[in-house]
Design a protein around this motif. Structure first.
Motif, PDB file in Angstrom:
ATOM      1  N   GLY A 406       0.802  -1.227   0.000  1.00 54.02           N
ATOM      2  CA  GLY A 406       0.000   0.000   0.000  1.00 54.02           C
ATOM      3  C   GLY A 406       0.825   1.263   0.000  1.00 54.02           C
ATOM      4  O   GLY A 406       0.286   2.347   0.244  1.00 54.02           O
ATOM      5  N   ARG A 407       2.138   1.128  -0.228  1.00 55.05           N
ATOM      6  CA  ARG A 407       3.073   2.257  -0.287  1.00 55.05           C
ATOM      7  C   ARG A 407       3.091   3.060   1.015  1.00 55.05           C
ATOM      8  O   ARG A 407       3.352   4.263   1.020  1.00 55.05           O
ATOM      9  CB  ARG A 407       2.743   3.182  -1.466  1.00 55.05           C
ATOM     10  N   ARG A 408       2.820   2.386   2.122  1.00 55.61           N
ATOM     11  CA  ARG A 408       2.918   3.033   3.441  1.00 55.61           C
ATOM     12  C   ARG A 408       4.222   2.604   4.085  1.00 55.61           C
ATOM     13  O   ARG A 408       4.260   1.789   4.998  1.00 55.61           O
ATOM     14  CB  ARG A 408       1.704   2.675   4.289  1.00 55.61           C
ATOM     15  N   TRP A 409       5.297   3.170   3.540  1.00 57.48           N
ATOM     16  CA  TRP A 409       6.621   2.757   3.989  1.00 57.48           C
ATOM     17  C   TRP A 409       6.862   3.076   5.451  1.00 57.48           C
ATOM     18  O   TRP A 409       7.553   2.338   6.161  1.00 57.48           O
ATOM     19  CB  TRP A 409       7.696   3.414   3.114  1.00 57.48           C
ATOM     20  N   GLU A 410       6.281   4.187   5.930  1.00 59.85           N
ATOM     21  CA  GLU A 410       6.512   4.560   7.324  1.00 59.85           C
ATOM     22  C   GLU A 410       5.873   3.564   8.287  1.00 59.85           C
ATOM     23  O   GLU A 410       6.417   3.272   9.365  1.00 59.85           O
ATOM     24  CB  GLU A 410       6.001   5.978   7.594  1.00 59.85           C
ATOM     25  N   VAL A 411       4.717   2.990   7.896  1.00 59.75           N
ATOM     26  CA  VAL A 411       4.057   1.979   8.731  1.00 59.75           C
ATOM     27  C   VAL A 411       4.894   0.700   8.752  1.00 59.75           C
ATOM     28  O   VAL A 411       5.128   0.109   9.811  1.00 59.75           O
ATOM     29  CB  VAL A 411       2.636   1.685   8.210  1.00 59.75           C
ATOM     30  N   ALA A 412       5.351   0.282   7.572  1.00 61.42           N
ATOM     31  CA  ALA A 412       6.148  -0.953   7.486  1.00 61.42           C
ATOM     32  C   ALA A 412       7.436  -0.829   8.275  1.00 61.42           C
ATOM     33  O   ALA A 412       7.815  -1.743   9.033  1.00 61.42           O
ATOM     34  CB  ALA A 412       6.448  -1.264   6.023  1.00 61.42           C
ATOM     35  N   LEU A 413       8.141   0.293   8.144  1.00 60.82           N
ATOM     36  CA  LEU A 413       9.406   0.464   8.867  1.00 60.82           C
ATOM     37  C   LEU A 413       9.170   0.592  10.368  1.00 60.82           C
ATOM     38  O   LEU A 413       9.987   0.135  11.180  1.00 60.82           O
ATOM     39  CB  LEU A 413      10.151   1.684   8.342  1.00 60.82           C
ATOM     40  N   GLY A 414       8.045   1.220  10.734  1.00 59.77           N
ATOM     41  CA  GLY A 414       7.725   1.306  12.167  1.00 59.77           C
ATOM     42  C   GLY A 414       7.487  -0.061  12.771  1.00 59.77           C
ATOM     43  O   GLY A 414       7.958  -0.342  13.898  1.00 59.77           O
ATOM     44  N   LEU A 415       6.793  -0.920  12.045  1.00 58.93           N
ATOM     45  CA  LEU A 415       6.566  -2.283  12.542  1.00 58.93           C
ATOM     46  C   LEU A 415       7.874  -3.063  12.600  1.00 58.93           C
ATOM     47  O   LEU A 415       8.109  -3.827  13.538  1.00 58.93           O
ATOM     48  CB  LEU A 415       5.555  -3.001  11.639  1.00 58.93           C
ATOM     49  N   PHE A 416       8.725  -2.865  11.598  1.00 62.61           N
ATOM     50  CA  PHE A 416      10.006  -3.574  11.583  1.00 62.61           C
ATOM     51  C   PHE A 416      10.860  -3.178  12.784  1.00 62.61           C
ATOM     52  O   PHE A 416      11.466  -4.041  13.440  1.00 62.61           O
ATOM     53  CB  PHE A 416      10.757  -3.270  10.285  1.00 62.61           C
ATOM     54  N   SER A 417      10.895  -1.879  13.086  1.00 57.48           N
ATOM     55  CA  SER A 417      11.714  -1.418  14.210  1.00 57.48           C
ATOM     56  C   SER A 417      11.151  -1.866  15.551  1.00 57.48           C
ATOM     57  O   SER A 417      11.879  -1.914  16.551  1.00 57.48           O
ATOM     58  CB  SER A 417      11.837   0.106  14.177  1.00 57.48           C
ATOM     59  N   SER A 418       9.846  -2.190  15.598  1.00 55.38           N
ATOM     60  CA  SER A 418       9.231  -2.610  16.871  1.00 55.38           C
ATOM     61  C   SER A 418       9.448  -4.096  17.177  1.00 55.38           C
ATOM     62  O   SER A 418       9.095  -4.545  18.272  1.00 55.38           O
ATOM     63  CB  SER A 418       7.733  -2.302  16.850  1.00 55.38           C
ATOM     64  N   LEU A 419       9.989  -4.848  16.227  1.00 56.13           N
ATOM     65  CA  LEU A 419      10.126  -6.290  16.422  1.00 56.13           C
ATOM     66  C   LEU A 419      11.040  -6.623  17.599  1.00 56.13           C
ATOM     67  O   LEU A 419      10.741  -7.495  18.411  1.00 56.13           O
ATOM     68  CB  LEU A 419      10.653  -6.953  15.149  1.00 56.13           C
ATOM     69  N   THR A 420      12.192  -5.931  17.661  1.00 57.22           N
ATOM     70  CA  THR A 420      13.155  -6.261  18.719  1.00 57.22           C
ATOM     71  C   THR A 420      12.582  -5.994  20.099  1.00 57.22           C
ATOM     72  O   THR A 420      12.894  -6.702  21.053  1.00 57.22           O
ATOM     73  CB  THR A 420      14.443  -5.459  18.514  1.00 57.22           C
ATOM     74  N   GLY A 421      11.731  -4.973  20.218  1.00 58.66           N
ATOM     75  CA  GLY A 421      11.111  -4.685  21.505  1.00 58.66           C
ATOM     76  C   GLY A 421      10.091  -5.721  21.924  1.00 58.66           C
ATOM     77  O   GLY A 421       9.679  -5.760  23.091  1.00 58.66           O
ATOM     78  N   ARG A 422       9.673  -6.561  20.990  1.00 55.27           N
ATOM     79  CA  ARG A 422       8.715  -7.626  21.286  1.00 55.27           C
ATOM     80  C   ARG A 422       9.389  -8.995  21.346  1.00 55.27           C
ATOM     81  O   ARG A 422       8.716 -10.024  21.295  1.00 55.27           O
ATOM     82  CB  ARG A 422       7.618  -7.650  20.219  1.00 55.27           C
ATOM     83  N   ASP A 423      10.704  -8.993  21.429  1.00 54.82           N
ATOM     84  CA  ASP A 423      11.488 -10.244  21.492  1.00 54.82           C
ATOM     85  C   ASP A 423      11.259 -11.102  20.251  1.00 54.82           C
ATOM     86  O   ASP A 423      11.259 -12.333  20.326  1.00 54.82           O
ATOM     87  CB  ASP A 423      11.153 -11.051  22.757  1.00 54.82           C
ATOM     88  N   LEU A 424      11.066 -10.440  19.124  1.00 51.67           N
ATOM     89  CA  LEU A 424      10.913 -11.144  17.857  1.00 51.67           C
ATOM     90  C   LEU A 424      12.132 -10.854  16.990  1.00 51.67           C
ATOM     91  O   LEU A 424      12.523  -9.690  16.842  1.00 51.67           O
ATOM     92  CB  LEU A 424       9.641 -10.712  17.133  1.00 51.67           C
ATOM     93  N   VAL A 425      12.730 -11.894  16.443  1.00 52.06           N
ATOM     94  CA  VAL A 425      13.921 -11.737  15.613  1.00 52.06           C
ATOM     95  C   VAL A 425      13.498 -11.665  14.152  1.00 52.06           C
ATOM     96  O   VAL A 425      12.880 -12.607  13.636  1.00 52.06           O
ATOM     97  CB  VAL A 425      14.900 -12.917  15.815  1.00 52.06           C
ATOM     98  N   PRO A 426      13.784 -10.559  13.478  1.00 49.03           N
ATOM     99  CA  PRO A 426      13.389 -10.453  12.062  1.00 49.03           C
ATOM    100  C   PRO A 426      14.042 -11.546  11.228  1.00 49.03           C
ATOM    101  O   PRO A 426      15.160 -11.981  11.508  1.00 49.03           O
ATOM    102  CB  PRO A 426      13.907  -9.067  11.648  1.00 49.03           C
ATOM    103  N   ASP A 427      13.325 -11.997  10.204  1.00 52.15           N
ATOM    104  CA  ASP A 427      13.878 -12.975   9.282  1.00 52.15           C
ATOM    105  C   ASP A 427      13.944 -12.365   7.887  1.00 52.15           C
ATOM    106  O   ASP A 427      13.729 -11.157   7.709  1.00 52.15           O
ATOM    107  CB  ASP A 427      13.062 -14.275   9.288  1.00 52.15           C
TER     108      ASP A 427
END
Length: 609
Positions: A406-427
């Protein structure tokens, strides 16, 4: 006296104990009638306790009799005690009685005793010890019987040791023992658990050769082996054989055949099996109906999946809908981009108290992602904690991909940056979604930072991720960084593709670095590559020449395209025609080029025939 063993040194040390005990000259003679009665009562009491799995109480009776010393305990008593231990899965105590207590009493184990000890090992899954019992039987001169081999086969079956089961089946036949239905059934079940469908069918074939009529359990075991291996053809053929030989297939038979079709994406065959079951008076139960829904899901037949789901809701069918089936139907809608139906099924599951889980929400979020409904996907993510559900990495990946689409890059990057705070390791999927968002928004700075963070976190980079980063640089006209990323890919183990070079060439196209563009083009044309240049490749290189006002290389590239049987598109021809030297008539007759441009333009503008 009965004691508790602390290790399995019991088996290894038993031979010496038995030899010493058997030389005991003080052992009394045959029991009196009164003693025989007492022994019978003791045996009966221990047998009753063993059947109730009260092994401790049975051993307490044995220990009390041992301590009195006024009763000469015989092999039958100890065999009963071993049997009670076996029922209680106390294989160590069973072996202690066999190899220590009986040896101390100078008693020689017989077939029944060894078989009971072997059964105790079998019930606890100790197939190696059961095999050791067979070796000890031979050492003591006790001949194994069919019960022995049936127990061995059952032990191998529990441990999925199909090769060992086949070995003992052959050994039983070599000893002129007549295998029965149980013998063959255990061998088939071992093959089934070992996912050896062809071996299972082979054992089933042997039954006919030895004159043993297979029962429904044997055939169901072989069919289940076919089902686990996805051999739907053999499964359906076996079902047809049962019907032709007057065997009565049951619900288990049809469920296995249906499941085999389901795993092989044969939804029409699965439906045919369900029809056959109904013709035999066996109506689809929850398991069969769930398999039908799952087969439709795997075959991308979402409408058929919803149809079977509707059948399960029929009050006359009295089938209890479960969450697994509902999830399969949602997954069918997700795979077929039916996001509205996926949301409907989620709401329906909540209305009938099915308690949707993380798997349910992940499938619905993925459906929204495929339908480019990023707001709905985000709403699902934020609403999960209210349902006492913790989103996992799959959830975040689906929502990030939806935001990127949906070309909402700010939403996608915000979710990506929140992963570590949720003890989730990005793949690699998380990284790809975030990078796609950077590409869609031409956020090359964010793409570079994302790559740097990925290297720092030691995330596995994929060619898709790097291509997205190069494309983001291309959209931002940052050709230096695009070229740098391309060179990093070449120096890594990532597989290069034409997409990588085309993105880099497109970034260079408007920079005027026509020499660099030609270098990259020559790399693409290298015979070492497994891909070939296309119109985009030549078009970007010609565009770079046009930016650098290099008409000779541009015309040469145009000729290469013709020789490669690539029809130049309007962009490539237009770029060449716009070079001032070409317009002035140098090197090429301008009318010819313009005619080619006009023909190409007319072709592109003409309606499809």
């Amino acid at each position: 006296m009965l004691t508790t063993p602390s290790s399995m040194g019991v088996v290894a040390s038993s031979t010496g104990l038995a030899a010493c005990a058997m030389r005991d000259p003080l052992r009394p003679g045959p029991p009196s009638s009164q003693q025989r009665t007492a022994l019978q009562q003791l045996t009966a009491s221990m047998t009753a306790l063993g059947r109730q799995q009260l092994w401790k109480e049975a051993l307490a009776l044995l220990q009390a009799a041992q301590e009195k010393r006024d009763l000469v305990l015989n092999v039958v008593v100890y065999s009963t005690a071993i049997n009670a231990c076996g029922r209680g899965r106390e294989w160590q105590r069973a072996l202690w009685i066999l190899f220590v207590d009986m040896a101390r009493e100078g008693l020689v184990p017989n077939q029944i005793v060894f078989n009971s000890a072997m059964s105790a090992c079998q019930k606890d899954g100790r197939w190696q010890l059961a095999v050791a019992m067979l070796d000890r039987m031979r050492e003591t001169g006790v001949t194994p019987d069919l019960v022995t081999y049936n127990t061995l086969l059952s032990a191998c079956e529990r441990a999925a040791q199909w090769a060992q089961a086949q070995h003992f089946l052959a050994q039983a036949r070599a000893r002129n023992l007549q295998p029965d239905v149980f013998t063959f059934g255990a061998a088939i079940s071992a093959c089934e658990k070992g996912h050896e469908w062809d071996q299972a069918l082979g054992v089933l074939q042997q039954m006919s050769f030895y004159g043993v009529e297979p029962n429904s359990i044997n055939i169901n075991g072989a069919l289940s082996a076919c089902e686990k291996c996805g051999r739907w053809e053999q499964g359906v053929r076996l079902l047809a054989r049962m019907r032709s030989e007057q065997h009565q297939p049951d619900a288990v038979t049809y469920s296995a055949a249906l499941s085999a079709c389901e795993k092989s994406r044969q939804w029409q065959r699965a439906l045919a099996v369900a029809v056959m079951a109904a013709q035999c008076g066996i109506h689809c139960d929850v398991i069969m109906q769930s398999a039908l829904v799952s087969s439709c899901e795997k075959s991308l037949r979402w409408e058929a999946a919803l149809g079977h789901l509707q059948e399960m809701r029929d009050p006359l069918r009295r089938l209890r809908l479960d969450l697994i089936t509902q999830n399969a139907a949602i997954s069918a809608c997700e795979k077929c981009h039916q996001w509205s139906w996926a949301l409907h099924l989620l709401a329906e599951a909540e209305s009938v108290s099915l308690s949707p889980n993380v798997i349910t929400y992940n499938a619905v979020a993925s459906a929204c992602e495929k339908g480019r409904q990023w707001e709905l996907a985000l709403a699902l993510l934020t609403g999960m904690p209210k349902k006492m559900l913790r989103p996992d990495l799959v959830t975040f990946n689906a929502v990030m991909s939806a935001a990127a689409a949906g070309r909402r890059w700010e939403v996608a990057l915000g979710l990506f940056s929140s992963l570590t705070g949720r003890d989730l390791v990005p793949d690699v999927i998380s990284l790809g979604a975030a990078m796609s968002a950077c590409e869609a928004g031409a956020r090359w700075e964010a793409a570079v930072l994302l790559l740097a963070d990925s290297v720092r976190m030691q995330l596995e980079l994929s060619a898709i991720v790097c291509n997205s980063a190069i494309s983001a640089c291309e959209k931002a006209k940052n050709w230096e960084l695009a070229l740098s990323l391309l060179r990093q890919m070449q120096g890594s183990s990532l597989e290069m593709s034409l997409i990588s070079f085309n993105s880099a060439l497109s970034a260079i196209e408007h920079s005027g670095n026509w020499q660099l563009a030609l270098v990259l083009l020559q790399e693409v044309l290298s015979p070492d590559n497994c891909f070939q240049a296309d119109k985009l490749t030549y078009g970007a290189a010609i565009g770079a020449c046009q930016s650098g006002r290099q008409w000779v290389p541009a015309l040469s590239l145009l000729g290469q395209m013709r020789r490669s049987e690539l029809l130049p598109d309007i962009v490539a021809l237009g770029a060449t025609a716009s070079i001032p030297e070409v317009q002035s008539g140098e090197g090429l007759v301008l009318p010819e080029l313009l005619a080619e441009v006009s023909c190409e333009g007319l072709r592109r503008l003409s309606p499809a025939q």
